[in-house]
Design a protein around this motif. Structure first.
Motif, mmCIF file in Angstrom:
data_model
loop_
_atom_site.group_PDB
_atom_site.id
_atom_site.type_symbol
_atom_site.label_atom_id
_atom_site.label_comp_id
_atom_site.label_asym_id
_atom_site.label_seq_id
_atom_site.Cartn_x
_atom_site.Cartn_y
_atom_site.Cartn_z
ATOM 1 N N THR A 1 0.672 -1.241 0.088
ATOM 2 C CA THR A 1 0.117 0.008 0.113
ATOM 3 C C THR A 1 0.806 1.212 -0.130
ATOM 4 O O THR A 1 0.518 2.165 -0.628
ATOM 5 C CB THR A 1 -1.043 -0.117 1.312
ATOM 6 O OG1 THR A 1 -1.662 -1.073 1.230
ATOM 7 C CG2 THR A 1 -2.035 1.225 1.245
ATOM 8 N N ILE A 2 1.956 1.143 0.861
ATOM 9 C CA ILE A 2 2.926 2.551 0.647
ATOM 10 C C ILE A 2 3.553 2.560 -0.491
ATOM 11 O O ILE A 2 3.762 3.676 -1.220
ATOM 12 C CB ILE A 2 3.907 2.208 2.085
ATOM 13 C CG1 ILE A 2 3.089 2.556 3.458
ATOM 14 C CG2 ILE A 2 4.722 3.173 1.953
ATOM 15 C CD1 ILE A 2 3.800 2.441 4.533
ATOM 16 N N TRP B 1 2.228 1.727 -3.456
ATOM 17 C CA TRP B 1 1.290 2.144 -4.052
ATOM 18 C C TRP B 1 0.936 3.557 -3.943
ATOM 19 O O TRP B 1 1.057 4.696 -5.016
ATOM 20 C CB TRP B 1 -0.051 1.634 -3.799
ATOM 21 C CG TRP B 1 -1.374 2.308 -4.474
ATOM 22 C CD1 TRP B 1 -1.997 1.839 -5.708
ATOM 23 C CD2 TRP B 1 -2.278 3.169 -3.887
ATOM 24 N NE1 TRP B 1 -3.013 2.938 -6.049
ATOM 25 C CE2 TRP B 1 -2.853 3.750 -4.857
ATOM 26 C CE3 TRP B 1 -2.155 3.830 -2.911
ATOM 27 C CZ2 TRP B 1 -4.024 4.577 -4.741
ATOM 28 C CZ3 TRP B 1 -3.066 4.991 -2.416
ATOM 29 C CH2 TRP B 1 -4.070 5.253 -3.351
ATOM 30 N N TYR B 2 1.192 4.211 -2.759
ATOM 31 C CA TYR B 2 0.987 5.804 -2.436
ATOM 32 C C TYR B 2 2.205 6.176 -3.051
ATOM 33 O O TYR B 2 2.287 7.302 -3.840
ATOM 34 C CB TYR B 2 1.074 5.744 -0.928
ATOM 35 C CG TYR B 2 1.063 7.422 -0.773
ATOM 36 C CD1 TYR B 2 -0.126 7.830 -0.626
ATOM 37 C CD2 TYR B 2 2.095 7.893 -0.099
ATOM 38 C CE1 TYR B 2 -0.279 9.378 -0.228
ATOM 39 C CE2 TYR B 2 2.020 9.461 0.216
ATOM 40 C CZ TYR B 2 0.742 9.650 0.006
ATOM 41 O OH TYR B 2 0.675 11.174 0.313
ATOM 42 N N GLN C 1 1.533 6.927 -6.658
ATOM 43 C CA GLN C 1 0.502 7.834 -6.946
ATOM 44 C C GLN C 1 1.197 9.333 -6.798
ATOM 45 O O GLN C 1 0.945 10.341 -7.435
ATOM 46 C CB GLN C 1 -0.338 7.824 -5.956
ATOM 47 C CG GLN C 1 -1.440 6.653 -5.769
ATOM 48 C CD GLN C 1 -1.791 5.833 -7.273
ATOM 49 O OE1 GLN C 1 -2.463 6.696 -7.809
ATOM 50 N NE2 GLN C 1 -1.454 4.931 -7.515
#
Lengths: 452, 452
Positions: free
Chosen positions: A52-53, A55-56, A59
């Motif tokens: 998730t990090i 992914w961040y 982004q």
């Protein structure tokens, strides 16, 4: 000049440390720690919070750059490479720890020095000396903040931000004055609360990710003239004033340049919270010596320090692998069942009926000797009662992986191979090619990429 | 469900708040605050710390994107736009303030909602309700953390991180459950120490920048399933446990949906120390009503509370712009000369001959009524004697900018024009084109860019 100004003395040390001043055994240990870190960073690939990090970072950050994200093999800017690599470093709970400061230096220092080294084309020697600067600073800040701090705050997040700034600032060749500003910016961003443990939330990955990224930011800003508080550690509205009740400023400057705190750092052997390790080793000694099977054991009393009770006490019925790593009963159940508590055992068996049953047999009791020795020494003491009425005491004075009971380079390579395989993040061939490069990193004129 | 769980009650409120539930006067005030924030963000363009953070964003972030950096007109990702716009918001010290929580909400909430709205194409209504969510949460967290927190920690940095997460989470339409996780990630990152004030260091810009960016990160992570502590505010190892000794959990849920804390927020009118504001307003009333020129005034007696004498009394001959903001005579001299004591007047004229001469005509006298009413009410009372022997009394019961004596939209536009001009960050034509868009933002299906 810096006698009454410990922040400045520490910043000056971090800025002025020279490769030539670092003893050879400390440099060799730094290489050991580097390889051990790479294994941990690769092992985190499978972690949902890590993904998730990552992914961040995709982004919000640039889509390419000179800095390697180990779990995704992407390139990005120094800040995001440091952020993601730090998030993954601490996931498997296999990264190193400094006992006295209860601080995990690798997870916040190496992601920063690797990213910046790749960005500016630094040499292996520069990477090593920056690493030492980060360890020496972070460990002393952790010791300074003390036990009252650790009761509420995750020292790896807080002291870790200053450690990351020190390492980054060293690699950016900040002057002592600017290093002090970097400390100021780092200390005023330092954060990380233990509250997440109660819910087995994902914050641990966030803490290391942010400590690395925020420390890096502090050094880059200082390099451009951005100023920070000059007494951020010891000042009347600084870190200790806000987040500690037993801070000791003398610890900040304890034998700088003479005592090498990096070499006091322990490698993790079990895959669990470090607070479980002394008892795990002591139990392993008993069950090995007495050839006890788990079903023969009626009760295990672990004689522990208060920190173990604070951190592990709330975890009574672990629902995830991560929580299980903070469950003394689970760790001891795996030891009793398998003779080891590695990543594989946690993933496959943390909530097995047999392990869960063993969990109920384990209790923690505060022990004066253990508590007094802590955190300088992590003594393991257990009392084991068998179903047939026998009682055995087990004791280890230094858990496996501690400086006096350390891992060999062969053991470190084997551990790194296991971790890379666990994360499915690097092939055996890649790892085998990597080992000699790490052992000879001091000869590299440019560090470059670690993997393909 | 949430009765014993204030973090959850507050998160649920922030997630479920509907535009339709917000009273029209609160929405209009939100628009007022939005314009006021834009002015402050533009005014920060000239700040060296702001430029350095903008430089950092260019080094580490993407070179383009949908989100507007107001001071540079660049586009970037939501995180970096929020970071830079928040850094610039607080630089001129002209942004709004909530008295009870000692928290500057605009500086950390608007940068986040604007960046995310531009990234996802949100409507004006969504932007407004997300703003209200951020204000209501941040103000209550600030009140909850209390005076003991504010003695060491910069509430705009700490509570501000949670406020930013609430605003971001609302715009991303997080469920109450995920909003609670966003709070957990935000609270465990919350930081900001007052130590920097002692050295006049640049940390204030870092605090707002990081509160905005970290709160935004928390919401984006939560939207992808990243979890945080469920009791990060009130839990035994949460924010209050670590950073407050007088926290009151009841304040977290004080009349949610009934009391609109956003509407209690004050605008800053004069650019000086707040202790000068009541007298400045009272003098302005007299000189406006009586059409008095400065040279017609022989003497001004300000009837003040003891705190004003304590803070302002020592400043008799100011040598810097910053000192001049603490000089009652200078502030009243600027009011008499220009009818306003704004950034431009301070920068250009704080030590003009005429202003310096007026300074000598001003004295402070302790006033029983004013002193007794303080600090609940900040009454302004002046007695003005003219050279031709007339005497006038002026009185204001609430300083200009407070909720009961707020700025009109015309006054807000004038202030925004002055701030944009001060920062040399937007032309008058751009600002004039912007005003009607702000006043009608609730009708915009997509917020889009604010400038060029």
């Amino acid at each position: 000049m810096t006698h009454d100004h410990p922040s400045a003395a520490l910043a000056t040390f971090a800025a002025e440390l020279r490769f030539e001043d670092i003893p050879a055994p400390v440099l060799r240990r730094t290489e050991d720690l580097l390889l051990d870190w790479i294994g941990s960073a690769l092992a985190g690939k499978s972690g949902r919070p890590v993904r998730t990090i990552e992914w961040y970072a995709r982004q919000m950050g640039p889509q390419e750059g000179a800095c390697e994200v180990l779990v995704s093999r992407r390139g990005t800017s120094p800040m995001f490479a440091a952020m993601v690599n730090a998030a993954s470093s601490h996931f498997a709970e296999q990264d190193d720890v400094h006992n006295g400061s209860v601080f995990h230096p690798a997870a916040v220092v190496f992601p920063v020095v690797l990213a910046i080294a790749q960005s500016i084309g630094a040499s292996g020697k520069d990477l090593l000396s920056a690493t030492v600067a980060g360890y020496e600073v972070g460990i002393r800040v952790g010791e300074f903040l003390g036990r009252s701090h650790y009761r509420i705050f995750h020292t790896t997040g807080t002291a870790g931000t200053v450690a990351a700034a020190a390492a980054a600032g060293h690699l950016l060749k900040l002057s002592p004055e600017r290093m002090l500003h970097a400390f100021g910016s780092a200390g005023t961003q330092a954060a990380g609360l233990w509250e997440f443990l109660r819910d087995a939330a994902d914050s641990k990955q966030l803490h290391t990710a942010k400590a690395a990224a925020d420390g890096l930011m502090s050094a880059y800003l200082a390099n451009e003239g951005f100023t920070g508080a000059r007494h951020i550690l010891e000042g009347p509205q600084g870190m200790a004033a806000g987040m500690s009740s037993d801070a000791d400023p003398a610890k900040l400057t304890d034998r700088l340049g003479e005592r090498w705190a990096l070499a006091e750092t322990s490698f993790k052997f079990h895959s669990s919270c470090r607070h479980t390790h002394p008892a795990a080793d002591a139990l392993l000694k008993v069950v090995t010596e007495q050839k006890l099977r788990p079903e023969e054991i009626a009760r295990v009393v672990t004689h522990v320090h208060q920190g173990a009770i604070d951190v592990l006490g709330p975890v009574v019925n672990p629902q995830t692998v991560h929580q299980a790593k903070f469950s003394m009963g689970t760790v001891l159940g795996l030891i009793a069942q398998f003779g080891t508590a590695g990543l594989k055992e946690f993933e496959g068996s943390y909530n097995d009926g047999r392990v869960a049953q063993f969990r109920g047999k384990v209790e923690m009791v505060l022990d004066d000797e253990v508590n007094t020795a802590y955190p300088a020494r992590w003594i393991g003491k257990v009392t084991v009662e068998t179903v047939d009425g026998r009682t055995f005491s087990g004791r280890v004075d230094e858990p496996k992986g501690d400086p006096g009971n350390t891992l060999s380079r062969d053991e470190l390579e084997q551990k790194a191979l296991r971790l890379a395989q666990f994360g499915d993040a690097a092939s055996e061939a890649e790892m085998l090619a990597l080992f000699p490069r790490i052992w000879n990193i001091a000869e590299l004129p440019v560090v470059g990429k670690l993997l393909g």
